[in-house]
Design a protein around this motif. Sequence first.
Motif, mmCIF file in Angstrom:
data_model
loop_
_atom_site.group_PDB
_atom_site.id
_atom_site.type_symbol
_atom_site.label_atom_id
_atom_site.label_comp_id
_atom_site.label_asym_id
_atom_site.label_seq_id
_atom_site.Cartn_x
_atom_site.Cartn_y
_atom_site.Cartn_z
ATOM 1 N N THR A 86 0.859 -1.324 -0.392
ATOM 2 C CA THR A 86 0.274 -0.002 -0.349
ATOM 3 C C THR A 86 0.878 1.252 -0.491
ATOM 4 O O THR A 86 1.077 1.895 -0.727
ATOM 5 C CB THR A 86 -0.843 0.625 1.489
ATOM 6 O OG1 THR A 86 -1.795 -1.394 1.214
ATOM 7 C CG2 THR A 86 -1.533 1.142 0.840
ATOM 8 N N MET A 87 1.738 0.776 0.743
ATOM 9 C CA MET A 87 3.196 2.628 0.969
ATOM 10 C C MET A 87 3.075 2.943 -0.548
ATOM 11 O O MET A 87 3.616 3.338 -0.524
ATOM 12 C CB MET A 87 3.670 1.975 2.243
ATOM 13 C CG MET A 87 3.308 2.361 3.573
ATOM 14 S SD MET A 87 4.494 1.632 4.565
ATOM 15 C CE MET A 87 5.610 3.131 5.172
ATOM 16 N N ASP A 88 3.942 1.355 -0.885
ATOM 17 C CA ASP A 88 4.633 1.648 -2.167
ATOM 18 C C ASP A 88 3.621 2.239 -3.558
ATOM 19 O O ASP A 88 3.844 3.007 -3.816
ATOM 20 C CB ASP A 88 5.048 0.027 -2.821
ATOM 21 C CG ASP A 88 5.929 -0.171 -4.023
ATOM 22 O OD1 ASP A 88 6.892 1.052 -4.380
ATOM 23 O OD2 ASP A 88 5.681 -0.863 -4.970
ATOM 24 N N GLN A 89 2.567 2.085 -3.674
ATOM 25 C CA GLN A 89 1.584 2.508 -4.945
ATOM 26 C C GLN A 89 1.086 3.463 -4.122
ATOM 27 O O GLN A 89 1.588 4.578 -5.130
ATOM 28 C CB GLN A 89 0.132 1.707 -4.297
ATOM 29 C CG GLN A 89 0.244 0.201 -4.769
ATOM 30 C CD GLN A 89 -0.975 -0.566 -4.539
ATOM 31 O OE1 GLN A 89 -1.854 -0.328 -3.807
ATOM 32 N NE2 GLN A 89 -0.900 -1.157 -4.854
ATOM 33 N N ARG A 90 1.430 4.029 -2.819
ATOM 34 C CA ARG A 90 1.639 5.361 -2.505
ATOM 35 C C ARG A 90 2.248 6.350 -2.789
ATOM 36 O O ARG A 90 2.248 7.099 -3.113
ATOM 37 C CB ARG A 90 0.925 5.930 -0.919
ATOM 38 C CG ARG A 90 -0.573 5.478 -0.352
ATOM 39 C CD ARG A 90 -1.016 5.513 1.032
ATOM 40 N NE ARG A 90 0.020 6.428 1.881
ATOM 41 C CZ ARG A 90 -0.395 6.976 3.526
ATOM 42 N NH1 ARG A 90 -0.595 5.648 3.788
ATOM 43 N NH2 ARG A 90 -0.189 7.918 3.659
ATOM 44 N N LEU A 91 3.480 5.385 -2.273
ATOM 45 C CA LEU A 91 4.303 6.184 -3.155
ATOM 46 C C LEU A 91 4.937 6.584 -4.554
ATOM 47 O O LEU A 91 5.592 7.700 -5.133
ATOM 48 C CB LEU A 91 6.327 5.479 -2.540
ATOM 49 C CG LEU A 91 6.470 5.249 -0.949
ATOM 50 C CD1 LEU A 91 7.113 4.937 -1.318
ATOM 51 C CD2 LEU A 91 6.236 7.195 -0.779
ATOM 52 N N ASP A 92 4.426 5.592 -5.703
ATOM 53 C CA ASP A 92 4.733 5.508 -7.057
ATOM 54 C C ASP A 92 3.486 6.956 -7.330
ATOM 55 O O ASP A 92 3.788 7.973 -8.178
ATOM 56 C CB ASP A 92 3.779 4.160 -7.610
ATOM 57 C CG ASP A 92 5.260 2.728 -7.991
ATOM 58 O OD1 ASP A 92 5.976 3.770 -7.255
ATOM 59 O OD2 ASP A 92 4.601 2.234 -7.090
ATOM 60 N N THR A 93 2.291 6.438 -6.819
ATOM 61 C CA THR A 93 1.129 8.216 -7.417
ATOM 62 C C THR A 93 1.775 9.295 -6.395
ATOM 63 O O THR A 93 1.745 10.353 -7.220
ATOM 64 C CB THR A 93 0.039 7.697 -6.142
ATOM 65 O OG1 THR A 93 -0.762 6.312 -6.338
ATOM 66 C CG2 THR A 93 -0.853 9.206 -6.674
#
Length: 115
Positions: A86-93
């Motif tokens: 989830t954190m990785d997706q947020r960082l990608d965003t």
Amino acid sequence: MTKPQRDPVVDRLRHDVDDIYELIDDSNRTAHTALAAVRGVDLRLRRFQNTSGRQFGILIATLRQHGRRLDGMDQRFDRMDQRLDTMDQRLDTMNGQLQQLTHTIAEAVTLMKQR
């Protein structure tokens, strides 16, 4: 009187029969030795089983306890893995947003230089 002549085939057969009896004797001796060794090992194993049975039970219980603990750790790692995804997706965003912002700033700077 002449001695009756012996047939060589009979002599060979007699020799073969004697060799077979010799092989049987050797096999019997080897089998008795092996049987005695197996009985000795069996006796030692039974003694070992009797003396280590309790220790083996304790070992099994400990292994089960460790297994339960490892299962709990595995579940916690799975939850951490989900949170990291989830954190990785947020960082990608956020990375995409920063790239857009950088591009917008670069355009603004270019427009300002042109004036």
